[in-house]
Design a protein around this motif. Structure first.
Motif, PDB file in Angstrom:
ATOM      1  N   ARG A  28       0.851  -1.198   0.000  1.00 13.18           N
ATOM      2  CA  ARG A  28       0.000   0.000   0.000  1.00 13.18           C
ATOM      3  C   ARG A  28       0.883   1.243   0.000  1.00 13.18           C
ATOM      4  O   ARG A  28       1.846   1.325   0.770  1.00 13.18           O
ATOM      5  CB  ARG A  28      -0.887  -0.014   1.247  1.00 13.18           C
ATOM      6  CG  ARG A  28      -2.036   0.986   1.138  1.00 13.18           C
ATOM      7  CD  ARG A  28      -2.744   1.197   2.463  1.00 13.18           C
ATOM      8  NE  ARG A  28      -3.370   0.027   3.001  1.00 13.18           N
ATOM      9  CZ  ARG A  28      -3.601  -0.137   4.316  1.00 13.18           C
ATOM     10  NH1 ARG A  28      -3.228   0.769   5.182  1.00 13.18           N
ATOM     11  NH2 ARG A  28      -4.179  -1.238   4.747  1.00 13.18           N
ATOM     12  N   MET A  30       0.791   5.319   0.557  1.00  8.96           N
ATOM     13  CA  MET A  30      -0.114   6.248   1.237  1.00  8.96           C
ATOM     14  C   MET A  30       0.347   7.691   1.070  1.00  8.96           C
ATOM     15  O   MET A  30       1.543   7.977   1.094  1.00  8.96           O
ATOM     16  CB  MET A  30      -0.182   5.902   2.729  1.00  8.96           C
ATOM     17  CG  MET A  30      -0.940   4.612   2.963  1.00  8.96           C
ATOM     18  SD  MET A  30      -0.510   3.768   4.483  1.00  8.96           S
ATOM     19  CE  MET A  30       0.990   2.921   4.069  1.00  8.96           C
ATOM     20  N   TYR A  32      -0.450  11.459   2.771  1.00  9.19           N
ATOM     21  CA  TYR A  32      -1.093  12.198   3.861  1.00  9.19           C
ATOM     22  C   TYR A  32      -1.044  13.670   3.513  1.00  9.19           C
ATOM     23  O   TYR A  32       0.037  14.241   3.355  1.00  9.19           O
ATOM     24  CB  TYR A  32      -0.358  11.977   5.185  1.00  9.19           C
ATOM     25  CG  TYR A  32      -0.375  10.538   5.666  1.00  9.19           C
ATOM     26  CD1 TYR A  32      -1.313  10.111   6.608  1.00  9.19           C
ATOM     27  CD2 TYR A  32       0.541   9.618   5.184  1.00  9.19           C
ATOM     28  CE1 TYR A  32      -1.333   8.793   7.056  1.00  9.19           C
ATOM     29  CE2 TYR A  32       0.531   8.299   5.624  1.00  9.19           C
ATOM     30  CZ  TYR A  32      -0.405   7.897   6.561  1.00  9.19           C
ATOM     31  OH  TYR A  32      -0.416   6.597   6.998  1.00  9.19           O
ATOM     32  N   LEU A  49      -3.011   9.540  11.141  1.00  7.77           N
ATOM     33  CA  LEU A  49      -3.550   8.179  11.252  1.00  7.77           C
ATOM     34  C   LEU A  49      -3.581   7.849  12.740  1.00  7.77           C
ATOM     35  O   LEU A  49      -2.566   7.969  13.436  1.00  7.77           O
ATOM     36  CB  LEU A  49      -2.643   7.203  10.495  1.00  7.77           C
ATOM     37  CG  LEU A  49      -3.084   5.744  10.426  1.00  7.77           C
ATOM     38  CD1 LEU A  49      -4.397   5.592   9.661  1.00  7.77           C
ATOM     39  CD2 LEU A  49      -2.010   4.893   9.740  1.00  7.77           C
ATOM     40  N   HIS A  52      -2.980   2.635  16.410  1.00  8.38           N
ATOM     41  CA  HIS A  52      -3.547   1.298  16.162  1.00  8.38           C
ATOM     42  C   HIS A  52      -2.413   0.281  16.165  1.00  8.38           C
ATOM     43  O   HIS A  52      -1.238   0.647  16.048  1.00  8.38           O
ATOM     44  CB  HIS A  52      -4.259   1.260  14.794  1.00  8.38           C
ATOM     45  CG  HIS A  52      -3.303   1.463  13.653  1.00  8.38           C
ATOM     46  ND1 HIS A  52      -2.814   2.713  13.305  1.00  8.38           N
ATOM     47  CD2 HIS A  52      -2.714   0.583  12.799  1.00  8.38           C
ATOM     48  CE1 HIS A  52      -1.993   2.590  12.281  1.00  8.38           C
ATOM     49  NE2 HIS A  52      -1.894   1.300  11.960  1.00  8.38           N
ATOM     50  N   ASP A  54      -1.332  -3.204  13.942  1.00  3.44           N
ATOM     51  CA  ASP A  54      -1.702  -3.834  12.670  1.00  3.44           C
ATOM     52  C   ASP A  54      -2.203  -5.236  12.964  1.00  3.44           C
ATOM     53  O   ASP A  54      -1.646  -5.947  13.796  1.00  3.44           O
ATOM     54  CB  ASP A  54      -0.499  -3.873  11.724  1.00  3.44           C
ATOM     55  CG  ASP A  54      -0.119  -2.480  11.221  1.00  3.44           C
ATOM     56  OD1 ASP A  54      -0.941  -1.550  11.386  1.00  3.44           O
ATOM     57  OD2 ASP A  54       0.986  -2.329  10.674  1.00  3.44           O
ATOM     58  N   LEU A  61       7.717  -1.041   6.650  1.00  6.92           N
ATOM     59  CA  LEU A  61       7.321   0.336   6.347  1.00  6.92           C
ATOM     60  C   LEU A  61       8.491   1.197   5.893  1.00  6.92           C
ATOM     61  O   LEU A  61       9.604   1.052   6.387  1.00  6.92           O
ATOM     62  CB  LEU A  61       6.804   0.969   7.631  1.00  6.92           C
ATOM     63  CG  LEU A  61       5.296   1.146   7.793  1.00  6.92           C
ATOM     64  CD1 LEU A  61       4.994   1.509   9.219  1.00  6.92           C
ATOM     65  CD2 LEU A  61       4.766   2.221   6.858  1.00  6.92           C
ATOM     66  N   LEU A  69       5.701   9.238  11.500  1.00 10.93           N
ATOM     67  CA  LEU A  69       5.389   7.961  12.148  1.00 10.93           C
ATOM     68  C   LEU A  69       5.913   7.959  13.579  1.00 10.93           C
ATOM     69  O   LEU A  69       7.061   8.326  13.835  1.00 10.93           O
ATOM     70  CB  LEU A  69       6.020   6.816  11.355  1.00 10.93           C
ATOM     71  CG  LEU A  69       5.775   5.411  11.912  1.00 10.93           C
ATOM     72  CD1 LEU A  69       4.299   5.039  11.881  1.00 10.93           C
ATOM     73  CD2 LEU A  69       6.581   4.369  11.134  1.00 10.93           C
ATOM     74  N   HIS A 109       1.049   2.270  16.925  1.00 10.15           N
ATOM     75  CA  HIS A 109       1.757   3.303  16.164  1.00 10.15           C
ATOM     76  C   HIS A 109       0.727   4.251  15.561  1.00 10.15           C
ATOM     77  O   HIS A 109      -0.461   3.921  15.479  1.00 10.15           O
ATOM     78  CB  HIS A 109       2.667   2.674  15.101  1.00 10.15           C
ATOM     79  CG  HIS A 109       1.981   1.724  14.177  1.00 10.15           C
ATOM     80  ND1 HIS A 109       1.608   0.446  14.551  1.00 10.15           N
ATOM     81  CD2 HIS A 109       1.561   1.865  12.894  1.00 10.15           C
ATOM     82  CE1 HIS A 109       1.024  -0.165  13.542  1.00 10.15           C
ATOM     83  NE2 HIS A 109       0.964   0.678  12.520  1.00 10.15           N
ATOM     84  N   VAL A 111       0.368   8.175  12.966  1.00 11.46           N
ATOM     85  CA  VAL A 111       1.048   9.186  12.143  1.00 11.46           C
ATOM     86  C   VAL A 111       0.602  10.557  12.630  1.00 11.46           C
ATOM     87  O   VAL A 111      -0.599  10.836  12.721  1.00 11.46           O
ATOM     88  CB  VAL A 111       0.711   9.008  10.643  1.00 11.46           C
ATOM     89  CG1 VAL A 111       1.295  10.146   9.824  1.00 11.46           C
ATOM     90  CG2 VAL A 111       1.224   7.660  10.139  1.00 11.46           C
ATOM     91  N   ARG A 119       2.927  14.018   3.156  1.00 11.64           N
ATOM     92  CA  ARG A 119       3.780  12.909   3.569  1.00 11.64           C
ATOM     93  C   ARG A 119       3.430  11.671   2.748  1.00 11.64           C
ATOM     94  O   ARG A 119       2.252  11.405   2.504  1.00 11.64           O
ATOM     95  CB  ARG A 119       3.561  12.629   5.054  1.00 11.64           C
ATOM     96  CG  ARG A 119       4.290  11.431   5.568  1.00 11.64           C
ATOM     97  CD  ARG A 119       4.103  11.274   7.065  1.00 11.64           C
ATOM     98  NE  ARG A 119       4.862  10.133   7.517  1.00 11.64           N
ATOM     99  CZ  ARG A 119       4.408   8.882   7.500  1.00 11.64           C
ATOM    100  NH1 ARG A 119       3.194   8.627   7.075  1.00 11.64           N
ATOM    101  NH2 ARG A 119       5.179   7.892   7.902  1.00 11.64           N
ATOM    102  N   SER A 121       4.205   7.400   2.374  1.00  8.17           N
ATOM    103  CA  SER A 121       4.819   6.205   2.953  1.00  8.17           C
ATOM    104  C   SER A 121       4.378   4.993   2.146  1.00  8.17           C
ATOM    105  O   SER A 121       3.387   5.048   1.404  1.00  8.17           O
ATOM    106  CB  SER A 121       4.418   6.042   4.425  1.00  8.17           C
ATOM    107  OG  SER A 121       3.036   5.854   4.520  1.00  8.17           O
ATOM    108  N   PHE A 125       2.376  -5.379   3.721  1.00  9.28           N
ATOM    109  CA  PHE A 125       1.720  -6.123   4.810  1.00  9.28           C
ATOM    110  C   PHE A 125       1.701  -7.605   4.448  1.00  9.28           C
ATOM    111  O   PHE A 125       1.264  -7.957   3.350  1.00  9.28           O
ATOM    112  CB  PHE A 125       0.260  -5.680   4.966  1.00  9.28           C
ATOM    113  CG  PHE A 125       0.085  -4.212   5.269  1.00  9.28           C
ATOM    114  CD1 PHE A 125       0.116  -3.741   6.563  1.00  9.28           C
ATOM    115  CD2 PHE A 125      -0.146  -3.299   4.242  1.00  9.28           C
ATOM    116  CE1 PHE A 125      -0.055  -2.395   6.849  1.00  9.28           C
ATOM    117  CE2 PHE A 125      -0.324  -1.943   4.512  1.00  9.28           C
ATOM    118  CZ  PHE A 125      -0.282  -1.495   5.823  1.00  9.28           C
TER     119      PHE A 125
END
Ligand code: AKG
Ligand code: FE2
Length: 160
Positions: A28, A30, A32, A49, A52, A54, A61, A69, A109, A111, A119, A121, A125
């Motif tokens: 993925r 991303m 921001y 973000l 949470h 994962d 990452l 992060l 973690h 963001v 940003r 990233s 996963f």
């Protein structure tokens, strides 16, 4: 490779191939944007973000140039991860934590957007396949840090 090393460190060599075959990878990318109401004194306005863990096995990452992060340590401190071209961050997810019965740390973690730059990233996963049953390894039962007593299929685990 990292999962292989982790499994070896718990003397679970005979399960490595099965374990590696039990997941698929998803990549993925991303973006921001700058929060419209960014206020240096207001933590909430910086959230890119929310905190949470994962759910998957492992996340690899990479953040590109702009930081943001943050990872929560075992003693509940948020530490900032500096962006670098030279390294990737590997984070354990809930599924790996569950099968190893809490013997690895699965960090919260988030963001936080600090500056005036977008940003970017990228995350890879490794996710348990839908037919996989998440069940903790019996030989690791002695140190029951986190209780995942019942085997769960991936769908229930991901929605629990
Ligand atoms: O963008 C980041 O650095 C973190 C992304 C993340 O934690 C996630 O997608 O689960
Ligand atoms: Fe995450």
């Amino acid at each position: 490779m990292v999962r292989r090393m982790i499994m070896e460190s718990f003397e679970l060599e005979k399960y490595i191939d099965g374990h590696l075959n039990s997941t698929y990878n998803t990549l993925r990318m991303m973006e921001y944007t700058i929060p419209p109401l960014l206020d240096a004194d207001d933590e909430e306005s910086k959230v890119g973000l929310r905190a949470h863990t994962d759910k998957n096995m492992i996340t690899i990452l990479h953040q590109h140039e702009v930081d943001g992060l943050e990872v929560k340590t075992k003693d509940e401190k948020w530490i900032k991860v500096k962006p670098s071209h030279d390294y990737f961050l590997v984070m354990v997810g809930d599924s790996l934590c569950a099968i190893l019965n809490g013997r690895v740390f699965c960090p919260y973690h988030r963001v936080m957007m600090m500056g005036k730059k977008k940003r970017y990233s990228t995350a890879l996963f490794s996710v348990p396949k839908p037919e996989v049953i998440i069940v903790h390894q019996k030989s690791l039962s002695t140190k029951n840090i986190r209780v995942y007593s019942n085997p769960m299929n991936t769908k229930s685990f991901f929605t629990s």
